[in-house]
Structure formats: structure tokens, C-alpha cells
Design an enzyme around this catalytic site. Structure first.
Site, PDB file in Angstrom:
ATOM      1  N   ASP A  23       3.955  13.985  -9.424  1.00 21.62           N
ATOM      2  CA  ASP A  23       3.505  14.487  -8.117  1.00 21.62           C
ATOM      3  C   ASP A  23       4.546  15.457  -7.553  1.00 21.62           C
ATOM      4  O   ASP A  23       4.206  16.550  -7.073  1.00 21.62           O
ATOM      5  CB  ASP A  23       3.292  13.284  -7.183  1.00 21.62           C
ATOM      6  CG  ASP A  23       2.961  13.689  -5.765  1.00 21.62           C
ATOM      7  OD1 ASP A  23       1.807  14.107  -5.535  1.00 21.62           O
ATOM      8  OD2 ASP A  23       3.848  13.611  -4.887  1.00 21.62           O
ATOM      9  N   GLY A  53       0.799  -1.232   0.000  1.00 16.54           N
ATOM     10  CA  GLY A  53       0.000   0.000   0.000  1.00 16.54           C
ATOM     11  C   GLY A  53       0.828   1.276   0.000  1.00 16.54           C
ATOM     12  O   GLY A  53       0.298   2.369   0.195  1.00 16.54           O
ATOM     13  N   LYS A  71       4.341  19.737  -6.784  1.00 17.29           N
ATOM     14  CA  LYS A  71       4.757  20.351  -5.513  1.00 17.29           C
ATOM     15  C   LYS A  71       5.861  21.378  -5.735  1.00 17.29           C
ATOM     16  O   LYS A  71       5.837  22.462  -5.157  1.00 17.29           O
ATOM     17  CB  LYS A  71       5.207  19.259  -4.534  1.00 17.29           C
ATOM     18  CG  LYS A  71       4.043  18.345  -4.110  1.00 17.29           C
ATOM     19  CD  LYS A  71       4.510  17.073  -3.430  1.00 17.29           C
ATOM     20  CE  LYS A  71       3.339  16.184  -3.013  1.00 17.29           C
ATOM     21  NZ  LYS A  71       3.747  14.849  -2.562  1.00 17.29           N
TER      22      LYS A  71
HETATM   23  N1  HSE Z   1       1.720  10.129  -3.315  1.00 17.04           N
HETATM   24  C1  HSE Z   1       2.275  11.137  -2.471  1.00 17.04           C
HETATM   25  C2  HSE Z   1       3.600  10.644  -1.895  1.00 17.04           C
HETATM   26  C3  HSE Z   1       1.302  11.470  -1.357  1.00 17.04           C
HETATM   27  O1  HSE Z   1       3.963   9.483  -2.103  1.00 17.04           O
HETATM   28  O2  HSE Z   1       4.293  11.414  -1.262  1.00 17.04           O
HETATM   29  C4  HSE Z   1       1.461  12.829  -0.801  1.00 17.04           C
HETATM   30  O3  HSE Z   1       1.294  13.843  -1.746  1.00 17.04           O
END
Ligand code: HSE
Length: 443
Positions: free
Chosen positions: A208, A194, A212
């Protein structure tokens, strides 16, 4: 004598009751008295909205109104502040945030994809309505890096922000190093446990992290968000040999998001990076996030903490709720949106730094000399050349090609020079497969 609380409650409407939404509600309930005392105002969850309204989440929602439509909740006179925890760059999150701002309500969001795509127009809308748009949870989860860049470092000229902003990638790189796992095995393990999504593209592809770093760039340099200007490379090409060689050389590989002011403009880049084992970012293992900020007055700061998880992300959301409760509003990014400048974009080809290059070189006479000559032709100075690992044998049309992995570490050079040298080396026919290139951050 205790002071009576002077104000009417601050009424929240929370859209999205997943892990973070549930943690926000639990913390608000569990610490209601402390928060009321600290903020001088009672905070209530007046309304909620979630995809499955009937689901038992084990939450005490009191008399909160249920809304099926987040846009309707965003406009409702039952709430003062819209808390968007749904995610996604488009609707319904975008429409709901716009509806709340248009209705003169402050908005708190954890949605990095929404801000990276539409932060500029949402900031303009919030500022025109004189309401807050706060987003501490959108980058680095529980680490309050946004408030630090926007408020605490006012008066500093920031020169660089670099961070481990994706817990999934850092978890995978850590396990690859510690357990000597290859990338594919590590990814399936991470998915089974998970730590990685069934579709891991956003995390392992670097997207991702890019969302950011887009937000942090605007806060660091007072520039417009420009996600298209970011050079993005994920971690899928990293092999266990790269991890092993990096370790022997005194480095660790981290997926970094970097925003840096250079003579050529502002670099925004996301890529696997070799950082010295002695650097603060190299110490950060597992799902933990970290951000290093270089600025003229303060020098260098590194913030380390949880980048995801219900309570840690809720901590950031509640910090934003506290700011609204205290009536603080200001520019959404470092400067009012009308004053944000387009970032002078530094092309990746002009990036300067050291490079790790791994080549599978045909085991034949003259191959090394050809490589050295091509590097010298581009004025690239080599710090070291290592030949490690086992010979590879590729069977083609009846002819077995034997190649050996060779690692080159360069002194500072440019991306353009490295790329041209590697194209020339490839065209000389001395390589098996494509070169691996990893940038080195020595500072
Ligand atoms: N998928 C992101 C991570 C969750 O693994 O950091 C937080 O933005």
C-alpha cells in the site's frame, strides 16, 4: 446584494458508497450552501452506484439515479463528473474511469492501486480529452500533499519525499513500542480492533505504501509512474528487541516510503527505517500519516494528518470536486503525460546510509573478531557495537547452541557492502539465524 449562482449545477456520479462515499455525500449535503457560495456553483449528487443498492446506509440520496453498472453511470448524460470510490487496480474501477474520461467527463478517484498500475495511460487519456483526473485522496488521505507537490511547489526542485503513508503499520509500530508487544500479538490486536485487515498483506507487506510513493514520485520528479522500480520491505521482521534497542539509541522505527534523487538516479524504496527521535516523522504516532518534502527553494516541509477515515478522506475528495467546479485543469502529474520521463532508476544495492544490524552471534571465542574483520574487509566503519538482551539457546541435534544478540550501528556505507559483509559473516558459521538489517535515515 447577493449574486445569483450563474452556472448550472455540477452533477456528480459517485461509484462506491462505503465509508468514504457516505462521508462525501454527508459533507456535500451538510455544507451545500457554503460550497455553492465558495465555488459559485451548486454541487449535486445526481447518480450513485454501489454493490448492494437496497442497503440502508442512512444517506439522503434525494433524487439520485441508481446505477447497477459503474461503467454505465460513467457514460451517462445524467452526470458531469465521475467520482470513483470503489478501489482495486483492475475492473470495474479501471473500465469505469476510462469510460468516463472517454465520454469527456472529469474523474475524481481515491484509488492508489489503479493510479500506480495505470496512472500513465489514464493521465494521457484525460489530457487528450482536456478533462481533469484528480486523486488527492489516493495518498496520505486527508493530507493535501498531491496539490502541494503539483501546484504549491511549482518552481521548486524536489530532492526527496519521505513519508509515513500507512496508518495500519504506524499504529502497530507505535503499540509495539509503547506496550512492548511482539509483532504477532500486535497484529492480532490490530485485527481484533479493526485497524488491520483480515488479510493484512497489502499494509504490513509495504505494498500500500509502495502504491502511494509511486504516485508521489511522479509528482515530485516529473517522472513516469514505475511501481516495479520500488524496493519493498514490510514490517513483519521487526521484533520487540529491535524496537527497544532503537529506542535506547535515540531512534524510532517507522515504515517509510521514500523517493529520493541521488547521484545514481531516483531511489524509490519502502522499508522499516530508523529515524532520529528528534525528527518530525518520529513524532507521528498511531494511525496518523506524515510526509516530509525537501526542495531547493522552500527547504523542508512536513505535513502531518489523518491518512484514512471517512471524513478525512472525503475532505480530499471534496477538495478535488472544488477544483473541477472552478474549471481548473492541468497536467495530471507534475508534467503533461507526454513529457514525463522514465525515472533513472537507482538500484537498491547503491543505496547509501547508516545501518542497524542485529546478529545472533554464537557465544564462542573469535566470533566478534570474525565479524569485525568482515566489516572492515568491506570498508564498513562501525559507529557502535552493543551486546544486549538475553542469551538464546537453540537445541539442534542434541547440541545446544548458545547465541547472544549483538547490534552493530554503521557509519554511512552502501547496501551492496552491507549485504556482502553479512553473507561473508554468515558463511563463517558464527551466526544463529539470519541477520536483521534496518536502514537509518539521519537527515
Ligand atoms: N490501509 C491504509 C492505511 C488505508 O492503513 O493507511 C489508507 O490508504
Amino acid at each position: 446584494m447577493s449574486n445569483p449562482l450563474p452556472h448550472t449545477p455540477l452533477r456528480l456520479g459517485i461509484a462506491g458508497l462505503g465509508t468514504v462515499g457516505a462521508s462525501v455525500i454527508n459533507i456535500l449535503h451538510g455544507k451545500a450552501d457554503v460550497l455553492a457560495a465558495e465555488l459559485g456553483r451548486v454541487i449535486t449528487v445526481a447518480a450513485v452506484c454501489a454493490r448492494e443498492p437496497g442497503k440502508d446506509r442512512g444517506l439522503d440520496l434525494g433524487n439520485a439515479f441508481w446505477f447497477a453498472d459503474p461503467v454505465e453511470m460513467a457514460q451517462s448524460s445524467e452526470i458531469d463528473v465521475f467520482v470513483e470510490l470503489m478501489g482495486g487496480a483492475g475492473n470495474p474501477a479501471k473500465a469505469a474511469v476510462e469510460a468516463a474520461l472517454n465520454a469527456g467527463k472529469s474523474v475524481i478517484t481515491a484509488n492508489k492501486a489503479l493510479l500506480a498500475a495505470h496512472g500513465q495511460s489514464l493521465a494521457a487519456l484525460a489530457e487528450s480529452k482536456n478533462v481533469a483526473l484528480l486523486y488527492e485522496a489516493s495518498a496520505a488521505g486527508g493530507i493535501p500533499v498531491i496539490k502541494i507537490l503539483r501546484e504549491a511547489l511549482a518552481g521548486n526542485a524536489v530532492t526527496k519525499v519521505s513519508g509515513i503513508l500507512n496508518g495500519t503499520c504506524n499504529y502497530m509500530l507505535t503499540r509495539m513500542e509503547i506496550e512492548n508487544l511482539d509483532f504477532a500479538t500486535c497484529l492480532s490486536e490490530a485485527q481484533r480492533l479493526g485497524y488491520a485487515e483480515a488479510d493484512p498483506t497489502a499494509d504490513i507487506g509495504g505494498f500500500d505504501t509502495a502504491n502511494k510513493i509511486a504516485i508521489l514520485t511522479s509528482l515530485a520528479f516529473g517522472t513516469k509512474i514505475d511501481v516495479d522500480a520500488i524496493y519493498i520491505e514490510g514490517i513483519a521482521s521487526i521484533t520487540s528487541l529491535d524496537i527497544k534497542m532503537t529506542d535506547e539509541l535515540g531512534y524510532r522505527i517507522k515504515l517509510l516510503g521514500v523517493a529520493e534523487r541521488t547521484p545514481a538516479g531516483i531511489e524509490q524504496r519502502v522499508h522499516p527505517t530508523m529515524v532520529p527521535k528528534t525528527s518530525p516523522l518520529a513524532q507521528v504516532m498511531g494511525v496518523t500519516n506524515a510526509v516530509t518534502i525537501d526542495a531547493d527553494a522552500v527547504g523542508q516541509l512536513t505535513l502531518i494528518g489523518p491518512g484514512a477515515g471517512g471524513d478525512a478522506t472525503a475532505s480530499a475528495v471534496i477538495g478535488d470536486i472544488a477544483e473541477v467546479a472552478k474549471g481548473l485543469t492541468g497536467p495530471v502529474f507534475r508534467l503533461p503525460s507526454t513529457q514525463l520521463e522514465r525515472a533513472p532508476r537507482a538500484a537498491m544495492q547503491r543505496h547509501e546510509g547508516g545501518y542497524y544490524v542485529r546478529l545472533n552471534v554464537h557465544d564462542k571465542k573469535g566470533a566478534f573478531a570474525a565479524i569485525a574483520a568482515r566489516m572492515a574487509q568491506m570498508n564498513i566503519s562501525l559507529e557502535s557495537i552493543l551486546q544486549k538482551g538475553n542469551k538464546n539457546t537453540t537445541k539442534g541435534t542434541g547440541l545446544a547452541i548458545v547465541s547472544v544478540p549483538v547490534i552493530l550501528i554503521t557509519h554511512a556505507t552502501t547496501e551492496a557492502a552491507i549485504r556482502e559483509a553479512l553473507e561473508n559473516i554468515s558463511s563463517d558459521g558464527v551466526l544463529d539465524g539470519s541477520p536483521q538489517v534496518i536502514r537509518i535515515e539521519r537527515g
